[in-house]
Design an enzyme around this catalytic site. Structure first.
Site, short mmCIF file in Angstrom:
data_model
loop_
_atom_site.label_atom_id
_atom_site.label_comp_id
_atom_site.label_asym_id
_atom_site.label_seq_id
_atom_site.Cartn_x
_atom_site.Cartn_y
_atom_site.Cartn_z
N ILE A 8 0.83 -1.20 0.00
CA ILE A 8 0.00 0.00 0.00
C ILE A 8 0.86 1.25 0.00
CG2 ILE A 8 -0.20 0.00 2.53
CD1 ILE A 8 -2.93 1.12 0.04
N LYS A 47 -6.93 1.86 6.57
CA LYS A 47 -8.11 1.10 7.01
C LYS A 47 -7.74 -0.38 7.17
CE LYS A 47 -8.56 -1.20 3.16
NZ LYS A 47 -8.38 -2.68 3.18
N ARG A 87 -2.62 -10.76 5.50
CA ARG A 87 -4.03 -11.11 5.30
C ARG A 87 -4.35 -12.50 5.85
NH1 ARG A 87 -3.45 -8.41 0.18
NH2 ARG A 87 -4.95 -6.70 -0.04
#
Length: 330
Positions: free
Chosen positions: A11, A93, A160
């Site tokens: 990211i 987020k 994840r």
């Protein structure tokens, strides 16, 4: 606004260039746990200071704001440390692993008189802002139903898939459709969720939310398989389609406003993307901080915590169901 970036993951590779588009040379420091990785990241993005010592970064006088982009399980700790160091904070987020952690972050921001926000870029995307404005102006009549999904088979490995790092499809993917439903229909009053757990990580979820006045939304998220990553917002006078990838796209189809749009060819809505898509949010955050705000009215603490509480309830149901069905020990 001079920024320090905490994290060097994927990211950050797209977010940092967008900060630099808003304000060239504004990223002055980057932190990561491994010196060789953080030094390489700094060299590739022309960042003058890199360190694997967090205090070294947070103590710098030339850092005004911090962007936290580490695994979800570390968000609260790092955000609070940055706030205690007197920095404004933007947290990728989800802002935290639980709603309680999110509330703790906002409490610390208030205590230290600093700005903090969850980096929910979708709520600043010009396309989504315009879609929500059109709905508020009555284009689709009374909004009644939101459908959205974000599922794809992500490669194994990484945060994840790691329960200790906060791995969760509900927190990572499901946050987008749940946020969209909250934005358009208001708070979720009832939650029904099922899904699948693998090694302690919720890897898929099917979610129905009940909102006020009989409104409802349906969401799907998954790390395991593709689910049509589009969205639709329906009302008593029409509907709006947001094609894949619905949280990041720059176009929509308006099935409302005329007989032709309803039963023939929908009107097209387009808003060009700036940079990698984060520019509008970053620019708006910089403006808010410059103007002395401590929360952003487009995505404030109330909205952030409300969604976090819904995500808590979803994950509780998914994990409880998995225990009851005997797929993992209680």
């Amino acid at each position: 606004m001079r920024w320090a970036v905490l994290g060097t993951g994927r990211i950050c590779e797209t977010f940092v260039p967008d900060i630099q588009l808003v304000e060239p040379d504004s990223v002055v420091s980057v932190w990561g746990r491994r010196a060789e990785v953080v030094n390489d990241f700094a060299a590739r993005h022309a960042i003058s200071h890199a360190s694997s010592d967090l205090d070294d970064v947070l103590s710098r006088d030339d850092v005004d704001a911090v962007y936290v982009a580490t695994p979800t399980a570390t968000h609260a700790e790092l955000a609070i440390r940055a706030l205690e160091a007197g920095k404004h904070v933007l947290v990728e987020k989800p802002i935290a692993f639980t709603a309680a952690e999110a509330q703790a972050i906002f409490a610390q921001a208030e205590s230290h008189d600093r700005f903090v926000m969850e980096a929910m870029w979708m709520k600043f995307n010009p396309l989504h802002v315009e879609v929500v404005r059109l709905i508020a102006d009555g284009l689709i009549g009374e909004p009644r139903f939101v459908r959205a999904a974000f599922g794809m088979p992500f490669p194994a490995g990484g945060s994840r898939w790691n329960a200790e790092l906060g791995g969760s499809t509900v927190l990572d993917q499901g946050i987008y459709p749940v946020t969209l439903a909250d934005w358009v229909l208001g708070p979720a009053r009832g939650v029904t969720a099922t899904g699948r757990i693998l090694d302690g990580v919720d890897v898929s979820a099917h979610i129905t939310l009940e909102h006020d006045s009989g409104r409802f939304s349906h969401s799907v998220c998954s790390l395991m398989e593709f689910t049509d990553p589009s969205a639709s917002l329906s009302g008593t006078a029409g509907w709006i389609e947001i094609p894949a990838m619905f949280w990041a796209t720059d176009s929509a189809r308006l099935h409302a406003g005329s007989t032709g749009a309803l039963f023939g060819t929908p009107d097209q809505l387009s808003r060009p993307r700036e940079g990698n898509g984060y520019v509008p949010m970053i620019r708006s955050v910089v403006t808010a901080i410059t103007n002395g705000l401590r929360q952003h009215p487009q995505h404030d603490a109330a909205a952030t915590v409300r969604v976090a509480q819904t995500l808590d309830r979803i994950r509780e149901q998914v994990h409880a169901q998995d225990v009851q069905e005997g797929r993992r020990p209680t």
